[in-house]
Structure formats: C-alpha cells, structure tokens
Design an enzyme around this catalytic site. Structure first.
Site, short mmCIF file in Angstrom:
data_model
loop_
_atom_site.label_atom_id
_atom_site.label_comp_id
_atom_site.label_asym_id
_atom_site.label_seq_id
_atom_site.Cartn_x
_atom_site.Cartn_y
_atom_site.Cartn_z
CB ALA A 197 -0.91 -0.03 1.22
N GLY A 204 0.85 -5.00 0.98
CA GLY A 204 -0.35 -5.13 0.15
C GLY A 204 -0.07 -5.84 -1.17
CD GLU A 212 -1.94 -7.56 3.26
OE1 GLU A 212 -1.49 -6.45 2.88
OE2 GLU A 212 -2.55 -7.70 4.32
CD GLU A 263 2.15 -5.29 5.72
OE1 GLU A 263 2.96 -6.18 6.06
OE2 GLU A 263 1.32 -5.44 4.81
N1 CAA Z 1 4.61 3.24 -0.69
C1 CAA Z 1 4.99 4.40 -1.25
N2 CAA Z 1 6.13 4.52 -1.96
C2 CAA Z 1 6.92 3.46 -2.07
C3 CAA Z 1 6.59 2.21 -1.52
C4 CAA Z 1 5.36 2.13 -0.80
N3 CAA Z 1 4.92 0.98 -0.25
N4 CAA Z 1 7.57 1.34 -1.80
C5 CAA Z 1 8.48 2.00 -2.53
N5 CAA Z 1 8.10 3.28 -2.70
C6 CAA Z 1 8.80 4.36 -3.41
C7 CAA Z 1 9.99 4.86 -2.62
O1 CAA Z 1 9.59 5.79 -1.65
C8 CAA Z 1 10.83 5.46 -3.73
O2 CAA Z 1 10.29 6.70 -4.07
P1 CAA Z 1 11.28 8.01 -4.21
O3 CAA Z 1 12.15 7.64 -5.39
O4 CAA Z 1 10.33 9.12 -4.48
O5 CAA Z 1 12.02 8.10 -2.93
C9 CAA Z 1 10.58 4.53 -4.90
O6 CAA Z 1 9.37 3.84 -4.61
C10 CAA Z 1 11.68 3.49 -5.08
O7 CAA Z 1 11.84 2.81 -3.83
P2 CAA Z 1 13.28 2.66 -3.09
O8 CAA Z 1 14.17 3.80 -3.45
O9 CAA Z 1 13.01 2.44 -1.64
O10 CAA Z 1 13.80 1.34 -3.80
P3 CAA Z 1 14.82 0.24 -3.20
O11 CAA Z 1 15.10 -0.67 -4.34
O12 CAA Z 1 15.93 0.89 -2.50
O13 CAA Z 1 13.96 -0.54 -2.08
C11 CAA Z 1 12.03 -1.70 -1.23
C12 CAA Z 1 12.86 -1.31 -2.45
C13 CAA Z 1 12.79 -2.66 -0.34
C14 CAA Z 1 10.77 -2.40 -1.77
C15 CAA Z 1 11.62 -0.44 -0.45
O14 CAA Z 1 11.10 0.53 -1.35
C16 CAA Z 1 10.59 -0.66 0.61
O15 CAA Z 1 10.91 -1.16 1.68
N6 CAA Z 1 9.31 -0.28 0.34
C17 CAA Z 1 8.23 -0.37 1.31
C18 CAA Z 1 7.75 -1.80 1.51
C19 CAA Z 1 6.67 -1.83 2.56
O16 CAA Z 1 6.89 -1.52 3.71
N7 CAA Z 1 5.45 -2.24 2.15
C20 CAA Z 1 4.31 -2.32 3.05
C21 CAA Z 1 3.47 -1.08 2.92
S1 CAA Z 1 2.15 -1.00 4.11
C22 CAA Z 1 0.96 -2.05 3.53
O17 CAA Z 1 1.09 -2.61 2.46
C23 CAA Z 1 -0.26 -2.23 4.40
C24 CAA Z 1 -1.18 -3.31 3.97
O18 CAA Z 1 -1.35 -4.31 4.65
C25 CAA Z 1 -1.95 -3.20 2.73
#
Ligand code: CAA
Length: 259
Positions: free
Chosen positions: A67, A110, A113, A133
């Site tokens: 998400a 998500g 999921e 998360e």
């Molecule tokens: N939401 C919003 N933006 C996200 C995102 C997310 N879930 N995941 C990645 N992005 C964005 C980053 O912020 C970044 O944007 P900017 O260039 O503007 O900074 C862009 O995508 C590229 O990401 P990274 O620079 O972080 O890429 P990376 O290769 O270094 O890392 C990653 C990749 C490990 C996937 C890392 O992006 C990450 O940890 N993302 C979040 C994963 C996460 O926590 N997901 C759970 C979300 S909560 C949820 O899903 C609740 C639910 O139950 C539905």
C-alpha cells in the site's frame, strides 16, 4: 481519474486478459486510485464473455511494494476508518473468473496480499515476498494475517509477519505460496500458458470449481462439502458437461461454449 495507473491488455484470441500495474517509479505502490482502477477493471473483465482468465502483473522490478505509505503516513485512525481503503479489495475476492498473479521483483505488504487474493501465483526467480508492515509500526491490513497462514501455515506466516523479513521465490515455492518459479525472461509467458490451459476448460465448471475451492477457507467442512456437491450436480444442467463427457466417449477434444 488517471487511467494509466493500470494497463489492460485483452488477448481475446486466447480468452484471457492481462492487467498490468503501472506505477513503476513507486514500485507499483498501491494507492487508492490504482486500487479503484483495479476494482473497476476486474468488474468489467469479469462481465466480459470474451475473457475466461485474468492475469495481474507488474514489471520485472516490482509486482507491488505494498500500500502507498506516503498516502497513509499522516492519516488518523478516523481517516482510515472513513476511507476504508481495503474495502475496495473485496472486489478482487468477488471476481468469479480465475486470477493468476505473475510476479517478478517485490511483492510486499499489500503487494503480497494482492497475490494472496489471486488464485494462483507464477513467480520469476527474482521475486521476493514479504509482509514488512511491522517495520513501519503497523501490521498487514488487507488480509495478510488471515490468508498467509491459510496458504503457508502458522509458523512461516508468523515469522514473515512478525519479523518483516522477505523470502525469495524458491522459498516461496518450498512453503507452497507460489505455483511455480521460472526464469525472469519467461514468467509472464508461463502465466499466459497456465491461463490458456484454464481458458480451454468449461468456464462455468471453472467458475464453480473456483467458488468451491475458496469455500475451503471460509466454511466449516461439512457445509463446504454440501456446497461442493450442489455445484457438481448443477453442472449437469450445462451443455459443456454433455459436450465434455460426449467428447471423452468419442475420443475427441471437447469444444466448451460456456453454456
Ligand atoms: N509506498 C509508497 N512509496 C513506495 C513504496 C510504498 N509501499 N515502496 C516504494 N516506494 C517508493 C519509494 O519511496 C521510492 O520513491 P522516491 O524515489 O520518491 O524516494 C521509490 O518507490 C523506489 O523505492 P526505493 O528507493 O526504496 O527502492 P529500493 O530498491 O531501495 O527498495 C524496497 C525497495 C525494499 C521495496 C523499499 O522501497 C521498501 O521497503 N518499500 C516499502 C515496503 C513496505 O513496507 N510495504 C508495506 C506497505 S504497508 C501495507 O502494504 C499495508 C497493507 O497491509 C496493505
């Protein structure tokens, strides 16, 4: 609405349709708008008689990284309750046609999921699955705590959800989360191959079989067995059942019309 957040590619010749998540810069983070578009695409394709199987995919780097954290970060509990963003996801569960997730790269939060809401998962060797998360101070909210243990058992689900660690494609295969793992060059073709195999069957039998399998996770056994039996008997009202059984007896390939 910006329709570019998903791309729909119908392949009517194969009776399948591809939905491509299309926020590559954000690793296909699932914001509200994207999920609304996905919901309406699924509703439309579910009603389209030219389509028998749906594939949801992302790109090589990300299926979906969860998400949209940036969209959620400043929300209050009341905002979350009012928006009730995950109710949009119920439509995916309601889709009658089979959905295959073709996954490469990140399938997190998500994104994982969403995979669990699909009926089958074809993964590339680079796929990574996780429920991270917990690392941002929350927990899965789109079905992860319920569907992941049902898919892989309590121990692995607990470990993934409580540590937030990712697992790679081979581990996902080992624990039964995905159907198959193939090289990244062919993961989408492999999903299409699987979809075509299903699209060649009677769509009514496929629909009722999918519905019955899902009941295994939602109903007590005895009721689910009755549900299955009624669906089985009901198929004898279809032309496809007559065609399928006649084709067997006549030693030819059946031609299912979906009637
Ligand atoms: N939401 C919003 N933006 C996200 C995102 C997310 N879930 N995941 C990645 N992005 C964005 C980053 O912020 C970044 O944007 P900017 O260039 O503007 O900074 C862009 O995508 C590229 O990401 P990274 O620079 O972080 O890429 P990376 O290769 O270094 O890392 C990653 C990749 C490990 C996937 C890392 O992006 C990450 O940890 N993302 C979040 C994963 C996460 O926590 N997901 C759970 C979300 S909560 C949820 O899903 C609740 C639910 O139950 C539905």
């Amino acid at each position: 609405m910006d329709a570019e957040l998903i791309i729909i590619e119908p392949r009517f010749a194969d009776k399948i349709a591809l939905i491509k998540l299309n926020r590559p810069k954000e690793l296909n983070a699932l914001n509200l708008q994207l999920m609304l578009e996905l919901k309406s695409a699924l509703t439309e394709l579910d009603a389209n008689n030219e389509v028998r199987v749906i594939i949801i995919t992302g790109n090589e780097k990300a299926f979906a990284a969860g998400a949209d954290i940036k969209q959620m970060a400043d929300q209050s509990a009341i905002d979350m309750l009012r928006t009730d963003q995950f109710s949009t996801w119920d439509q995916i569960r309601k889709t009658k046609k089979p959905i295959i997730a073709a996954v490469s790269g990140f399938a997190l939060g998500g994104g994982c999921e969403l995979c669990l809401l699909c009926d089958m998962i074809v993964a590339s060797e680079t796929a990574q699955f996780g429920q991270p998360e917990i690392k941002i101070g929350v927990m899965p909210g789109a079905g992860g705590t319920q569907r992941l243990p049902r898919a892989v058992g309590k121990a692995m689900a607990m470990e993934m959800i409580l540590t937030g660690q990712f697992i790679d494609a081979n581990e996902a295969y080992r624990i039964g989360l995905v159907n198959k793992v193939v090289p990244v060059e062919i993961y989408l073709n492999e999903a299409v191959r699987l979809a075509r195999q299903i699209a060649a069957q009677s769509p009514i039998a496929v629909q009722l079989a999918k519905e019955s399998v899902l009941k295994a996770f939602e109903m007590p056994l005895q009721e689910a067995l009755y549900f299955e039996r009624k669906n089985f008997y009901m198929l004898f009202a279809t032309e496809d059942q007559k065609e399928g059984m006649a084709a067997f007896v006549e030693k030819r390939t059946p031609d299912f019309k979906g009637k």
